[in-house]
Motif scaffolding. Structure first.
Motif, PDB file in Angstrom:
ATOM      1  N   LEU A 627     128.958  62.987   5.501  1.00  0.00           N
ATOM      2  CA  LEU A 627     128.386  61.712   5.963  1.00  0.00           C
ATOM      3  C   LEU A 627     127.843  60.946   4.765  1.00  0.00           C
ATOM      4  O   LEU A 627     127.040  61.484   3.993  1.00  0.00           O
ATOM      5  CB  LEU A 627     127.239  61.977   6.940  1.00  0.00           C
ATOM      6  CG  LEU A 627     127.600  62.551   8.314  1.00  0.00           C
ATOM      7  CD1 LEU A 627     126.326  62.905   9.085  1.00  0.00           C
ATOM      8  CD2 LEU A 627     128.429  61.553   9.106  1.00  0.00           C
ATOM      9  N   ALA A 628     128.219  59.711   4.648  1.00  0.00           N
ATOM     10  CA  ALA A 628     127.661  58.853   3.598  1.00  0.00           C
ATOM     11  C   ALA A 628     126.223  58.519   3.969  1.00  0.00           C
ATOM     12  O   ALA A 628     125.834  58.625   5.139  1.00  0.00           O
ATOM     13  CB  ALA A 628     128.493  57.582   3.499  1.00  0.00           C
ATOM     14  N   PRO A 629     125.406  58.090   2.980  1.00  0.00           N
ATOM     15  CA  PRO A 629     124.041  57.684   3.310  1.00  0.00           C
ATOM     16  C   PRO A 629     124.028  56.689   4.467  1.00  0.00           C
ATOM     17  O   PRO A 629     124.806  55.733   4.479  1.00  0.00           O
ATOM     18  CB  PRO A 629     123.543  57.039   2.018  1.00  0.00           C
ATOM     19  CG  PRO A 629     124.316  57.715   0.943  1.00  0.00           C
ATOM     20  CD  PRO A 629     125.668  57.996   1.529  1.00  0.00           C
ATOM     21  N   GLY A 630     123.199  56.930   5.440  1.00  0.00           N
ATOM     22  CA  GLY A 630     123.079  56.033   6.585  1.00  0.00           C
ATOM     23  C   GLY A 630     123.999  56.378   7.740  1.00  0.00           C
ATOM     24  O   GLY A 630     123.788  55.910   8.856  1.00  0.00           O
ATOM     25  N   ALA A 631     125.024  57.206   7.504  1.00  0.00           N
ATOM     26  CA  ALA A 631     126.004  57.482   8.562  1.00  0.00           C
ATOM     27  C   ALA A 631     125.530  58.617   9.462  1.00  0.00           C
ATOM     28  O   ALA A 631     124.756  59.472   9.052  1.00  0.00           O
ATOM     29  CB  ALA A 631     127.345  57.834   7.944  1.00  0.00           C
ATOM     30  N   SER A 632     126.018  58.588  10.728  1.00  0.00           N
ATOM     31  CA  SER A 632     125.644  59.600  11.724  1.00  0.00           C
ATOM     32  C   SER A 632     126.880  60.245  12.307  1.00  0.00           C
ATOM     33  O   SER A 632     127.964  59.651  12.319  1.00  0.00           O
ATOM     34  CB  SER A 632     124.908  58.965  12.898  1.00  0.00           C
ATOM     35  OG  SER A 632     123.732  58.371  12.483  1.00  0.00           O
ATOM     36  N   ALA A 633     126.695  61.421  12.845  1.00  0.00           N
ATOM     37  CA  ALA A 633     127.776  62.067  13.589  1.00  0.00           C
ATOM     38  C   ALA A 633     127.151  62.896  14.694  1.00  0.00           C
ATOM     39  O   ALA A 633     126.001  63.333  14.590  1.00  0.00           O
ATOM     40  CB  ALA A 633     128.587  62.969  12.672  1.00  0.00           C
ATOM     41  N   GLU A 634     127.911  63.086  15.771  1.00  0.00           N
ATOM     42  CA  GLU A 634     127.432  63.964  16.827  1.00  0.00           C
ATOM     43  C   GLU A 634     128.115  65.316  16.662  1.00  0.00           C
ATOM     44  O   GLU A 634     129.318  65.388  16.408  1.00  0.00           O
ATOM     45  CB  GLU A 634     127.741  63.359  18.188  1.00  0.00           C
ATOM     46  CG  GLU A 634     127.100  64.160  19.288  1.00  0.00           C
ATOM     47  CD  GLU A 634     126.807  63.341  20.546  1.00  0.00           C
ATOM     48  OE1 GLU A 634     126.022  62.378  20.450  1.00  0.00           O
ATOM     49  OE2 GLU A 634     127.364  63.677  21.587  1.00  0.00           O
ATOM     50  N   VAL A 635     127.323  66.375  16.758  1.00  0.00           N
ATOM     51  CA  VAL A 635     127.864  67.721  16.561  1.00  0.00           C
ATOM     52  C   VAL A 635     127.386  68.609  17.713  1.00  0.00           C
ATOM     53  O   VAL A 635     126.334  68.362  18.298  1.00  0.00           O
ATOM     54  CB  VAL A 635     127.415  68.331  15.212  1.00  0.00           C
ATOM     55  CG1 VAL A 635     128.105  67.646  14.056  1.00  0.00           C
ATOM     56  CG2 VAL A 635     125.900  68.252  15.055  1.00  0.00           C
TER      57      VAL A 635
END
Ligand code: IPT
Length: 961
Positions: A627-635
């Motif tokens: 993930l780049a700075p600021g990016a989100s992901a659902e896991v």
């Protein structure tokens, strides 16, 4: 000796910065030029005033055998050598008549001899360097006066010319506690005279540079760094083998590099080679600018997760050894802190080497504060008096020249709390001319005319929000207003960490994350300045008999004086964690957000765990995409089920500041509803002789108070609203918000009376009706206790209805009771392991925790309310055999247990005043008042206030063992 009063001003009382010294230059830890440390034991004599003794001690042959020894670096007042530390915050501890100081001016004559090491090169020059002497010094070598200086936390050098001798040399210093410089050093800290930093003799070989200036910028558009090292006073070459650089000094070299940031403190080893000296350099490439109204480094906005750091050690004061400096920075890194403001003076220069190495953004602040003039409406403020300007400029130059080669230093600060004036403008102009590649900070001038940042202390959340929207109150001058409104915003101080607290950190952090203009802040402050003390454990202002002092206001840090992290630091770590982990869109899923400013998450491992009622069911690794700075992901963890799910982000590899597995961030989610206690109803109260029995409970028939639960004796169970006011409850006089700690005491919440109105043993319950109220007022709390039972379980429902005009929130609302002292083992399911309050609870992790009651206490230097555990579903207190009491909450509650009452805690002034008694006192609170930051900032936010209102809450008790 008597002093003849003449018109001539003694040197220590004139406004000049000093005489006889060399121009300031860069500090560096080592080179191949020889140097001799003159630290160690020095002979010492204390005189009560500046002229009590003549200066014959400086002459070779003087017999100092009757003198005592002090250790350099050190403060004589901390070495039993006479005098004592004294603490004032703002007020000058002497009459304000600048630049004059009192006749009672403790004077330390310092003397040592040294022999030059064999084999010192011929030729060249030698220089004596003093890295820090408070408050001023006059220096002699072998009987010859070299000069004098002021500027306590700044370096001063003298060329010793041909004074050095082959055999024994005599170095003499006369140090005065007070000088004109004291007017410029009115920081909120202990007054601690002495030679408190290193003394060094440096050989300056022929052909060595006088100074050098490293410029190492980074262009994020092409990934290239540009290195240029100015070398003054010698021909030089710059070698940086890793990048293949071998270039003449002064010439720029541009090539692809890895940039330096606080997150990735990439340093390149280099060398400045001159005919007389090879100087090792550590180069970090980075560029700092203000662009589009925000501070950017290497093209990216950054967020300060900062602290204000004074230099402090509980035994040695501002003489801070290398291990302690590193310890501070390691602790900061371990707690997700990425920035330091060196409040309020340049630190020991080696500290900045460590900041370069470990990775911290630094605001380097000049040794300048004239705060004591504020109560004089700033009359005669030295920063607005031309006669002082040379002294101010000298200070600015000494800071900038000394520290200019550090990648970590990105902002210069003119000083702290000086009001405003021409002297500051002159300093700013000089710094801009000398070093246009860094930003300028000074909080004290709201017009921001001289600076690059809008900086404030302790604004409310609401004001920060306005500033974030660039919608703050306009400044009278339209041009200045427009200029300021376009500036980035930081809080050079916020969240006053005095005693229990600071509260409200999470809410500030949300604003920083929401408004790009809000680039974070610096918590006040890093460490409590409490001195180790034989009687008090830690001493604060007044403990040394000071005539004027500011008490425990000097203990307002995130670390206790012995450098144990306080709950405030644990909370700050959680609030500023650079990865956000929270419940995802479906049960069992998590959202992970990269909150770093520069890096990805590749250096972290993610681990999930699944617990049911505190028992670990399973755990495993969690795959999180890059993930780049600021990016989100659902896991989603590869398992499922009801219970408590925790995801931790841990270091994947060892670093210099923490080992593999160190937890950087975490988040939790509960799946399914937590079990509620089974109701305890059905049993009938039975009257006996003077008692009423109900299930496992035995009550006093006259008062309705429980006396026993199973085999456990219960003492004084009743409603409790009092807490020993925290420093933040008591507040500071200059805060606009109401000071509830004082109001509570005025109302008498610490001496509530409990009137008994009825004890009713009915079919299904024992009901006790009371009114709880303080003497002298017509307000009170109508309180009903309703006891029920089923089998070996005893239920209690408490209803509270306020009567009268309650204009203040309640400190707490719950019950308190005593258990025999043997029940000193606590276990609870809820927030932990540390203390938490409504606005300091981010770090409370749900789980099953176990601690001795003694370990539940937080040792605030001035004792005050502490130790509550948040969100508790049930708690148990047991003795060594497992016998004890269990309390389950009808709803999550706040759990506190201590070996003294709140009243005793309130009366304590120092830690040893808390004395364990016959009981463990337990508070089970339905609600508690927030903490806020009012000891020097805003009070409790409305949503964390415990307003008096009708309430009902319940517990189910059972005996254990
Ligand atoms: C602010 C000072 O800058 C700092 O040195 C410290 O005294 C702090 O307060 C409180 O501990 S000044 C304050 C009047 C806002």
């Amino acid at each position: 000796m008597s002093r003849t009063v003449t018109d001539a001003t003694p040197w220590y009382e004139d406004m000049s910065p000093g005489s006889g010294g060399l121009a300031p230059r860069s500090w560096y830890a080592a080179s191949d030029a020889p140097r001799v440390s003159l630290n160690g034991d020095w002979a010492f004599r204390l005189s009560p005033d500046a002229d009590a003794e003549d200066a014959s001690f400086a002459q070779p042959g003087f017999d100092a055998s009757a003198w005592r020894a002090v250790e350099v670096p050190g403060h004589w007042v901390l070495q039993g050598a006479g005098g004592a530390p004294a603490y004032t915050n703002v007020v000058y501890p002497f009459p304000v008549d600048p630049p004059r100081v009192p006749s009672e001016n403790p004077t330390g004559d310092h003397l040592r001899t040294f022999t030059l090491p064999a084999g010192l090169p011929e030729g060249g020059e030698s220089v004596l360097r003093f890295d820090g002497v408070e408050s001023c010094a006059r220096v002699w070598l072998n009987g010859q006066e070299l000069g004098d200086f002021k500027g306590s936390r700044l370096p001063h050098e003298f060329a010793v010319g041909d004074l050095l001798r082959a055999g024994e040399n005599v170095l003499a210093l006369r140090v005065h506690a007070w000088s004109s410089g004291s007017y410029l050093e009115d920081q909120d800290q202990w007054w601690l005279p002495g030679i408190f930093r290193d003394v060094t003799l440096l050989h300056r070989p022929q052909g060595a540079p006088r100074d050098f200036f490293v410029h190492a910028g980074y262009d994020h558009r092409d990934g290239c760094g540009t290195l240029r090292v100015e070398c003054d006073g010698a021909e030089g070459r710059v070698l940086l083998p890793e990048l293949g650089i071998d270039a003449p000094a002064g010439e720029p070299v541009t090539l692809p590099v890895e940039p330096w940031t606080a997150e990735t403190p990439r340093l390149y080893d280099a060398e400045l080679v001159t005919p007389g000296e090879r100087i090792p350099l550590r180069i970090g490439f980075r560029t700092v600018v203000v662009e589009d109204g925000v501070i950017k480094v290497n093209g990216r906005r950054l967020l300060f997760r900062g602290v204000n750091r004074h230099e402090f050690h509980p035994e040695t004061g501002r003489a801070v050894d290398a291990r302690t400096m590193r310890r501070d920075l390691v602790l900061m890194k371990q707690h997700n802190i990425n920035a330091v403001r060196t409040s309020h003076y340049p630190p020991h220069p080696a500290f900045l080497d460590l900041c370069d190495e470990l990775g911290l953004w630094v605001i380097d602040e000049c040794d300048l504060e004239t705060h004591g003039f504020v109560d004089l409406e700033w009359r005669n403020n030295p920063v607005d008096d031309e006669r002082w300007t040379p002294a101010l400029l000298d200070r600015a130059e000494r800071m900038v020249e000394r520290d200019k080669n550090h990648a970590s230093v990105i902002i210069w600060s003119l000083g702290n709390e000086c009001g405003s004036g021409r002297g500051l403008t002159a300093m700013a102009a000089w710094i801009r001319g000398r070093d246009p590649e860094r930003l300028l900070h000074y909080e004290g001038d709201l017009s921001c005319e001289d600076v690059d940042l809008y900086s404030r202390m302790y604004p409310t959340h609401a004001e920060v929000e306005l500033i974030g929207r660039r919608a703050e109150e306009p400044w009278a001058d339209a041009e200045l207003d427009a200029r300021r409104r376009a500036m980035p915003f930081i809080m050079c101080e916020y969240a006053h960490a005095m005693g229990n607290g600071p509260g409200g950190l999470s809410e500030y952090q949300r604003l920083f994350e929401r408004y790009e203009r809000c680039q974070g802040g610096f918590v006040w402050e890093w460490i409590d300045h409490g001195f180790a003390h034989p009687e008090h454990v830690f001493a604060y202002g007044g403990d040394f008999g000071e005539e004027l002092h500011d008490g425990n206001f000097v203990c307002d840090g995130l670390l206790f004086p012995d450098r144990t992290p306080s709950p405030g630091l644990v909370e700050y770590k959680k609030v500023i964690e650079p990865v956000r982990i929270g419940p995802g869109s479906s049960a069992g899923a998590f959202t992970v957000t990269n909150g770093y400013d520069f890096t990805g998450l590749g250096h972290l491992d993610f681990v999930w765990s699944h617990e049911v009622e505190g028992v670990l069911v399973d755990s495993g690794a969690l795959a999180v995409p890059e993930l780049a700075p600021g990016a989100s992901a659902e896991v989603v963890p590869d398992a499922a089920g009801d219970g408590l799910w925790t995801v931790r982000a841990v270091l994947a590899e060892d670093t210099v500041w923490a080992g593999r597995g160190h937890v950087v961030a975490w988040g939790q989610a509960e799946v399914g509803a937590p079990a509620a206690p089974a109701p305890a109803t059905g049993a009938r109260p039975v009257r006996g002789e003077g008692v009423i029995a109900l299930g496992p409970g035995v009550f006093d028939a006259a008062t309705g108070a429980p006396v026993r639960l199973g085999d456990v004796a219960v003492e004084g169970l009743r409603l409790d609203v009092w807490r020993a006011p925290t420093d933040n409850d008591n507040g500071a006089p200059w805060q606009p918000d109401e000071r509830y700690g004082l109001r509570w005491r005025e109302l008498g919440l610490h001496r509530m009376r409990h009137r008994l109105d009825a004890v009713e043993a009915a079919e299904d319950a024992l009901t006790v009706r009371t009114r709880v109220a303080p003497a002298g007022w017509d307000l009170g709390l109508r309180t009903t206790y309703r006891w029920t039972a089923a089998g070996d379980r005893l239920g209690l429902t408490v209803s509270v209805v306020p009567e009268g005009d309650w204009r203040v929130p309640l400190p707490r609302l719950g019950i308190r009771f005593g258990l025999p002292a043997a029940f000193g083992g606590a276990r609870w399911f809820g927030g932990g392991p540390g203390e938490a309050y409504p606005d300091t609870r981010a770090a409370a992790m749900l789980g099953l925790w176990e601690r001795d009651v003694d370990a539940l206490q937080t040792p605030y230097v001035r004792p005050q309310e502490n130790g509550a555990r948040a969100d508790v579903r049930w708690a148990e207190l047991t003795d060594g055999s497992g016998a004890g009491l269990r309390a389950e909450g009808g709803a999550p509650f706040w759990f506190t247990a201590r070996r003294w009452t709140s009243e005793q805690l309130d009366a304590a002034e120092h830690l040893p005043d808390q004395v364990a008694g016959e009981h463990v006192w337990v508070n089970l609170d339905h609600a508690v008042q927030g903490i806020g930051s009012q000891s020097c900032g805003p009070g409790v936010l409305p949503e964390h206030r415990l307003d008096a209102a009708p309430a009902e809450f319940s517990f189910v008790f059972s005996a254990l063992g």
